[in-house]
Design an enzyme around this catalytic site. Sequence first.
Site, PDB file in Angstrom:
ATOM      1  N   ASP A 232    -147.311  65.054   7.690  1.00  0.00           N
ATOM      2  CA  ASP A 232    -147.717  63.653   7.523  1.00  0.00           C
ATOM      3  C   ASP A 232    -146.796  62.756   8.361  1.00  0.00           C
ATOM      4  O   ASP A 232    -146.443  61.647   7.946  1.00  0.00           O
ATOM      5  CB  ASP A 232    -147.698  63.216   6.051  1.00  0.00           C
ATOM      6  CG  ASP A 232    -148.384  61.875   5.837  1.00  0.00           C
ATOM      7  OD1 ASP A 232    -149.106  61.414   6.748  1.00  0.00           O
ATOM      8  OD2 ASP A 232    -148.198  61.286   4.756  1.00  0.00           O
TER       9      ASP A 232
ATOM     10  N   HIS B  25    -156.679  62.036   0.918  1.00  0.00           N
ATOM     11  CA  HIS B  25    -155.482  61.388   0.358  1.00  0.00           C
ATOM     12  C   HIS B  25    -155.867  61.008  -1.072  1.00  0.00           C
ATOM     13  O   HIS B  25    -156.533  60.003  -1.296  1.00  0.00           O
ATOM     14  CB  HIS B  25    -155.137  60.157   1.199  1.00  0.00           C
ATOM     15  CG  HIS B  25    -153.966  59.381   0.670  1.00  0.00           C
ATOM     16  ND1 HIS B  25    -153.145  58.651   1.478  1.00  0.00           N
ATOM     17  CD2 HIS B  25    -153.470  59.213  -0.580  1.00  0.00           C
ATOM     18  CE1 HIS B  25    -152.193  58.071   0.754  1.00  0.00           C
ATOM     19  NE2 HIS B  25    -152.387  58.386  -0.510  1.00  0.00           N
TER      20      HIS B  25
ATOM     21  N   LYS C 275    -161.372  62.532   7.214  1.00  0.00           N
ATOM     22  CA  LYS C 275    -160.250  62.225   6.321  1.00  0.00           C
ATOM     23  C   LYS C 275    -160.664  61.093   5.395  1.00  0.00           C
ATOM     24  O   LYS C 275    -161.149  60.061   5.858  1.00  0.00           O
ATOM     25  CB  LYS C 275    -159.048  61.796   7.167  1.00  0.00           C
ATOM     26  CG  LYS C 275    -157.902  61.148   6.395  1.00  0.00           C
ATOM     27  CD  LYS C 275    -157.038  62.155   5.696  1.00  0.00           C
ATOM     28  CE  LYS C 275    -155.967  61.521   4.822  1.00  0.00           C
ATOM     29  NZ  LYS C 275    -154.888  60.895   5.553  1.00  0.00           N
TER      30      LYS C 275
ATOM     31  N   HIS D 239    -151.411  67.662   9.798  1.00  0.00           N
ATOM     32  CA  HIS D 239    -151.438  66.252   9.363  1.00  0.00           C
ATOM     33  C   HIS D 239    -150.410  65.417  10.109  1.00  0.00           C
ATOM     34  O   HIS D 239    -149.254  65.321   9.691  1.00  0.00           O
ATOM     35  CB  HIS D 239    -151.159  66.213   7.856  1.00  0.00           C
ATOM     36  CG  HIS D 239    -151.457  64.889   7.227  1.00  0.00           C
ATOM     37  ND1 HIS D 239    -151.994  64.775   5.969  1.00  0.00           N
ATOM     38  CD2 HIS D 239    -151.268  63.610   7.665  1.00  0.00           C
ATOM     39  CE1 HIS D 239    -152.144  63.495   5.670  1.00  0.00           C
ATOM     40  NE2 HIS D 239    -151.695  62.770   6.677  1.00  0.00           N
TER      41      HIS D 239
ATOM     42  N   ASN E 248    -156.411  56.925  11.224  1.00  0.00           N
ATOM     43  CA  ASN E 248    -156.050  55.524  10.952  1.00  0.00           C
ATOM     44  C   ASN E 248    -155.241  54.912  12.096  1.00  0.00           C
ATOM     45  O   ASN E 248    -154.260  54.201  11.880  1.00  0.00           O
ATOM     46  CB  ASN E 248    -155.289  55.403   9.633  1.00  0.00           C
ATOM     47  CG  ASN E 248    -153.940  56.096   9.680  1.00  0.00           C
ATOM     48  OD1 ASN E 248    -153.766  57.083  10.385  1.00  0.00           O
ATOM     49  ND2 ASN E 248    -152.969  55.588   8.947  1.00  0.00           N
TER      50      ASN E 248
ATOM     51  N   HIS F   9    -150.780  66.008   1.393  1.00  0.00           N
ATOM     52  CA  HIS F   9    -149.468  65.620   0.838  1.00  0.00           C
ATOM     53  C   HIS F   9    -149.422  65.542  -0.690  1.00  0.00           C
ATOM     54  O   HIS F   9    -149.192  64.479  -1.264  1.00  0.00           O
ATOM     55  CB  HIS F   9    -148.999  64.305   1.457  1.00  0.00           C
ATOM     56  CG  HIS F   9    -150.065  63.251   1.637  1.00  0.00           C
ATOM     57  ND1 HIS F   9    -150.898  62.843   0.626  1.00  0.00           N
ATOM     58  CD2 HIS F   9    -150.429  62.534   2.723  1.00  0.00           C
ATOM     59  CE1 HIS F   9    -151.724  61.919   1.079  1.00  0.00           C
ATOM     60  NE2 HIS F   9    -151.459  61.723   2.355  1.00  0.00           N
TER      61      HIS F   9
ATOM     62  N   ARG G  88    -149.486  57.638  17.200  1.00  0.00           N
ATOM     63  CA  ARG G  88    -149.915  56.220  17.179  1.00  0.00           C
ATOM     64  C   ARG G  88    -150.666  55.840  18.463  1.00  0.00           C
ATOM     65  O   ARG G  88    -151.871  55.820  18.517  1.00  0.00           O
ATOM     66  CB  ARG G  88    -148.694  55.319  16.985  1.00  0.00           C
ATOM     67  CG  ARG G  88    -147.862  55.649  15.748  1.00  0.00           C
ATOM     68  CD  ARG G  88    -148.630  55.427  14.471  1.00  0.00           C
ATOM     69  NE  ARG G  88    -147.750  55.426  13.311  1.00  0.00           N
ATOM     70  CZ  ARG G  88    -148.171  55.408  12.066  1.00  0.00           C
ATOM     71  NH1 ARG G  88    -149.450  55.411  11.786  1.00  0.00           N
ATOM     72  NH2 ARG G  88    -147.327  55.405  11.058  1.00  0.00           N
TER      73      ARG G  88
ATOM     74  N   HIS H 131    -142.696  54.749  12.474  1.00  0.00           N
ATOM     75  CA  HIS H 131    -142.582  53.305  12.693  1.00  0.00           C
ATOM     76  C   HIS H 131    -141.303  53.097  13.493  1.00  0.00           C
ATOM     77  O   HIS H 131    -140.500  54.023  13.643  1.00  0.00           O
ATOM     78  CB  HIS H 131    -142.527  52.581  11.349  1.00  0.00           C
ATOM     79  CG  HIS H 131    -143.732  52.818  10.493  1.00  0.00           C
ATOM     80  ND1 HIS H 131    -144.944  52.250  10.745  1.00  0.00           N
ATOM     81  CD2 HIS H 131    -143.909  53.620   9.405  1.00  0.00           C
ATOM     82  CE1 HIS H 131    -145.827  52.655   9.844  1.00  0.00           C
ATOM     83  NE2 HIS H 131    -145.226  53.513   9.023  1.00  0.00           N
TER      84      HIS H 131
ATOM     85  N   GLY I 141    -144.380  55.465   5.684  1.00  0.00           N
ATOM     86  CA  GLY I 141    -144.535  56.505   6.704  1.00  0.00           C
ATOM     87  C   GLY I 141    -143.181  56.957   7.215  1.00  0.00           C
ATOM     88  O   GLY I 141    -142.278  56.138   7.371  1.00  0.00           O
TER      89      GLY I 141
HETATM   90  C1  NCD Z   1    -149.546  56.567   6.846  1.00  0.00           C
HETATM   91  C2  NCD Z   1    -149.341  55.940   8.224  1.00  0.00           C
HETATM   92  O1  NCD Z   1    -148.377  55.193   8.406  1.00  0.00           O
HETATM   93  O2  NCD Z   1    -150.187  56.185   9.088  1.00  0.00           O
HETATM   94  N1  NCD Z   1    -148.378  56.347   6.052  1.00  0.00           N
HETATM   95  C3  NCD Z   1    -147.884  57.153   5.080  1.00  0.00           C
HETATM   96  O3  NCD Z   1    -146.960  56.728   4.382  1.00  0.00           O
HETATM   97  N2  NCD Z   1    -148.351  58.362   4.867  1.00  0.00           N
HETATM   98  C4  NCD Z   1    -150.770  55.921   6.280  1.00  0.00           C
HETATM   99  C5  NCD Z   1    -151.086  56.241   4.871  1.00  0.00           C
HETATM  100  O4  NCD Z   1    -151.391  57.397   4.564  1.00  0.00           O
HETATM  101  O5  NCD Z   1    -151.087  55.333   4.049  1.00  0.00           O
HETATM  102 ZN    ZN Z   2    -151.072  60.767   6.469  1.00  0.00          ZN
END
Ligand code: NCD
Ligand code: ZN
Length: 369
Positions: free
Chosen positions: A238, A126, A100, A15, A49, A164, A19, A242, A255
């Site tokens: 996960d 999720h 997903k 997972h 995503n 998660h 980006r 950022h 995230g």
């Molecule tokens: C994920 C992301 O930033 O891609 N963020 C997260 O907190 N897990 C997107 C998401 O699952 O909402």
């Molecule tokens: Zn995720």
Amino acid sequence: MAEDEILLPGATDLHVHLRDWEESYKETVSSGTLAALSGGVTTVVEMPNTKPPIDNPEALSKRLELLESDSYVDCAVHVGLPRELQILSAMRREGAIGVKLYPKDFPRLREAFRAAHDQSLKLAVHAEDPEALVQDPVGPRAEENGVKEVCKVASRVGNVRFCHVSLASSVSAIAELKSHTNGVSFEVTPHHALLSCGPDYRQLPPSLNVRPPLRRECDRIAMFETLRNGIADFYATDHAPHTASEKESQNAPPGLRSLKFAYPLLLTELQDVAMACRLYCERPAAYLGETKGKIEPGMIADLVVFRTRTRPDGQEPEANSNEFDIVETGPFVGRRLGYKVEQVYKGGVLSYSSETGPLAKRGRREHSA
Ligand code: NCD
Ligand code: ZN
């Protein structure tokens, strides 16, 4: 190998959110997979995503091309649920391994389960209920309801991996589902096993914003226990990076960045090398049907040499005790790691060394082998 080194399998992380594309300022496939490689993670499964999202054959084909050219590790992709479910078969042929589902997909849960089953695609969910999320985005209700809802649908079809999982009550509900349904599994992240929100879940620093949110200490301990006793099927990060300034702002997006330290962190905190390898190497590789994740004849030689703080005889070697990382930024800042990645082999070829850095990308044959 030196007496304070151990050889372990490369990890498979089921997972991650690499980006790239419109979010290359946060991370690229190249930088994200280099973080993975340098942390001993040799296979990653991507989530859809991205911007733009991977929910159609064209986007998938572009993504697979990018991964092939830019990734330092092996990659697989889960696609998002398309509006027209028939195109799932084209995406399966193109190379998608699974679908997903996000909270927004809950109204289509049943058809999504059916379609994934019919197309032999894996299904990762999720499991937070979208209506409860609107009422309280950080409380436990959304996951409580979401897991219940998914269990109801999955009890007919099976084939579900809960992403998660963060609450003790979810672990019980999933255990009940597993007792009578095949093909059910769940992931636990490093942050839900190691970090909690304190007594008031609304008072978390924005930098720790993540979905699902960090929970109370009792749930944190429950999640750590699922790793310790192997009730969790998989450890998966996960990883959702950022920029530093985004994470420092009052409205920090959800995230956390964790791929680089996830494996040494697990080994350090669990203090059970065999279980760590089961959770992060053997079981996720087997789930993907890959012949890796174990050091055995016939297995692909994705291997990691770790230097350990504590030698097998229990002594702390003085010479290298300053060499271990203390995590400098991110959610695990300040943690001392007892394991340091020295070398990583992909398919038997040296691909990373702590002294020289990366030696080869996966797709580009930069090495001579
Ligand atoms: C994920 C992301 O930033 O891609 N963020 C997260 O907190 N897990 C997107 C998401 O699952 O909402
Ligand atoms: Zn995720």
